[in-house]
Scaffold this active site. Structure first.
Site, mmCIF file in Angstrom:
data_model
loop_
_atom_site.group_PDB
_atom_site.id
_atom_site.type_symbol
_atom_site.label_atom_id
_atom_site.label_comp_id
_atom_site.label_asym_id
_atom_site.label_seq_id
_atom_site.Cartn_x
_atom_site.Cartn_y
_atom_site.Cartn_z
ATOM 1 N N LEU A 69 0.547 1.588 2.078
ATOM 2 C CA LEU A 69 0.110 2.784 2.792
ATOM 3 C C LEU A 69 -0.283 3.904 1.836
ATOM 4 O O LEU A 69 -1.103 4.753 2.174
ATOM 5 C CB LEU A 69 1.216 3.254 3.744
ATOM 6 N N ASP A 70 0.296 3.918 0.645
ATOM 7 C CA ASP A 70 -0.064 4.910 -0.372
ATOM 8 C C ASP A 70 -0.723 4.184 -1.541
ATOM 9 O O ASP A 70 -0.153 4.044 -2.619
ATOM 10 C CB ASP A 70 1.170 5.689 -0.825
ATOM 11 N N PHE A 71 -1.932 3.715 -1.308
ATOM 12 C CA PHE A 71 -2.660 2.900 -2.283
ATOM 13 C C PHE A 71 -3.436 3.838 -3.200
ATOM 14 O O PHE A 71 -4.610 4.136 -2.986
ATOM 15 C CB PHE A 71 -3.613 1.959 -1.537
ATOM 16 N N ARG A 72 -2.765 4.324 -4.240
ATOM 17 C CA ARG A 72 -3.382 5.245 -5.193
ATOM 18 C C ARG A 72 -3.065 4.795 -6.614
ATOM 19 O O ARG A 72 -2.103 4.057 -6.830
ATOM 20 C CB ARG A 72 -2.865 6.672 -4.991
ATOM 21 N N GLN A 75 0.493 4.590 -8.080
ATOM 22 C CA GLN A 75 1.431 3.567 -7.619
ATOM 23 C C GLN A 75 1.377 2.305 -8.477
ATOM 24 O O GLN A 75 2.081 1.339 -8.197
ATOM 25 C CB GLN A 75 1.125 3.173 -6.166
#
Length: 290
Positions: A69-72, A75
């Site tokens: 969900l936090d594909f940055r 990460q």
């Protein structure tokens, strides 16, 4: 291979924080996009290949399709040239529920998608589509085309478009991963396009000095595998000559016995050849001047 390797963990109760979990994982380097853009295209090519393997694993994990969900970039880390996930706190295996296709609307800054609603009332491949498009907008669009070999650019455009525009229906999702892995792998066909560049016949002559090295006389170039000198990868001597001829300050180059992960040879380019020392593992080429 795609996620941080866990070496150990332990539970510890304390007065301040009960049920504390401590983990010991492998060491990785933080992913800084600006620094990555300053590295060689070959290294960025490798990172994109490892990202494709990660996407395939997330889509076919033992838990089902997993989305980040936090594909940055923050990460992820780099471990031995490979991209790995370091933070799985925001991972999810739940596909969104739906009653119609309009419930499967995905909104991104640049474009939107509407996926089919299955008879089971779940949005088909939404987790996978989210990962793919985020990989496209955060990684592929920056790392693949930038300073890529001209012979590979049509192929790279297809790869970038496949992740940015691909719609998931039936077995198409597996075909996409197969396509990406095949096209990004250092196979003979891709290797030949990448490494066997068309080298023009050079008028400049070079004197070959076997078992010799130039320890100094460095100059900086971009991109380089060495921050204080000009260390580049080449397919053969002809490509090294072409590179040296393209730099006005280059007066010699040294072939090493080291290669990159695709098999290209590392070469030091030098601005003079005043001091040559013996080295059994290297071959020096000195530009012959009139």
């Amino acid at each position: 291979l795609c996620c941080f390797q866990l070496y150990g963990y332990c539970y510890q109760d304390s007065n301040d924080i009960p049920d504390t979990l401590t983990t010991i994982t492998e060491l990785g380097s933080p992913l800084e996009m600006i620094q990555l853009l300053q590295t060689s295209w070959e290294d960025r090519f490798r990172i994109c290949l490892s990202l494709v393997r990660l996407l395939h694993y997330l889509a076919h994990s033992p838990l089902g399709s997993v989305t980040l969900l936090d594909f940055r970039p923050r990460q992820f880390v780099i471990v031995d040239g490979e991209l790995k996930v370091t933070d799985l706190d925001d991972a999810s295996v739940e596909e969104s529920s739906c009653t119609s296709n309009s419930d499967c609307f995905m909104e991104f800054p640049a474009r939107n998608f509407t996926l089919p609603c299955s008879v089971e009332g779940r949005c088909q491949s939404m987790n996978e589509k989210r990962n793919l498009y985020n990989a496209y907008r955060f990684f592929f669009t920056y790392l693949l085309p930038h300073s890529a070999p001209s012979s590979l650019r049509p192929l790279l455009d297809k790869i970038v478009n496949a992740t940015g525009n691909h719609n998931k229906h039936g077995n198409a999702k597996y075909d996409l991963y197969q396509y990406l892995a095949l096209e990004l792998s250092p196979s003979p066909s891709v290797n030949s396009e990448f490494t066997q560049k068309c080298v023009k016949s050079a008028n400049t002559q070079y004197r070959r000095v076997p078992e010799a090295f130039i320890p100094d006389e460095n100059y900086r170039c971009w991109p380089s595998y060495h921050h204080k000198g000009c260390l580049l990868s080449v397919f053969d001597v002809n490509e090294a000559i072409e590179i040296c001829d393209s730099y006005s300050q280059c007066k010699a180059f040294v072939l090493t016995n080291q290669t990159t992960w695709t098999g290209r040879q590392l070469v030091f380019f030098k601005m003079a050849s005043n001091h040559i020392v013996p080295d059994p593992d290297k071959i020096t080429y000195v530009k012959v001047t009139d």
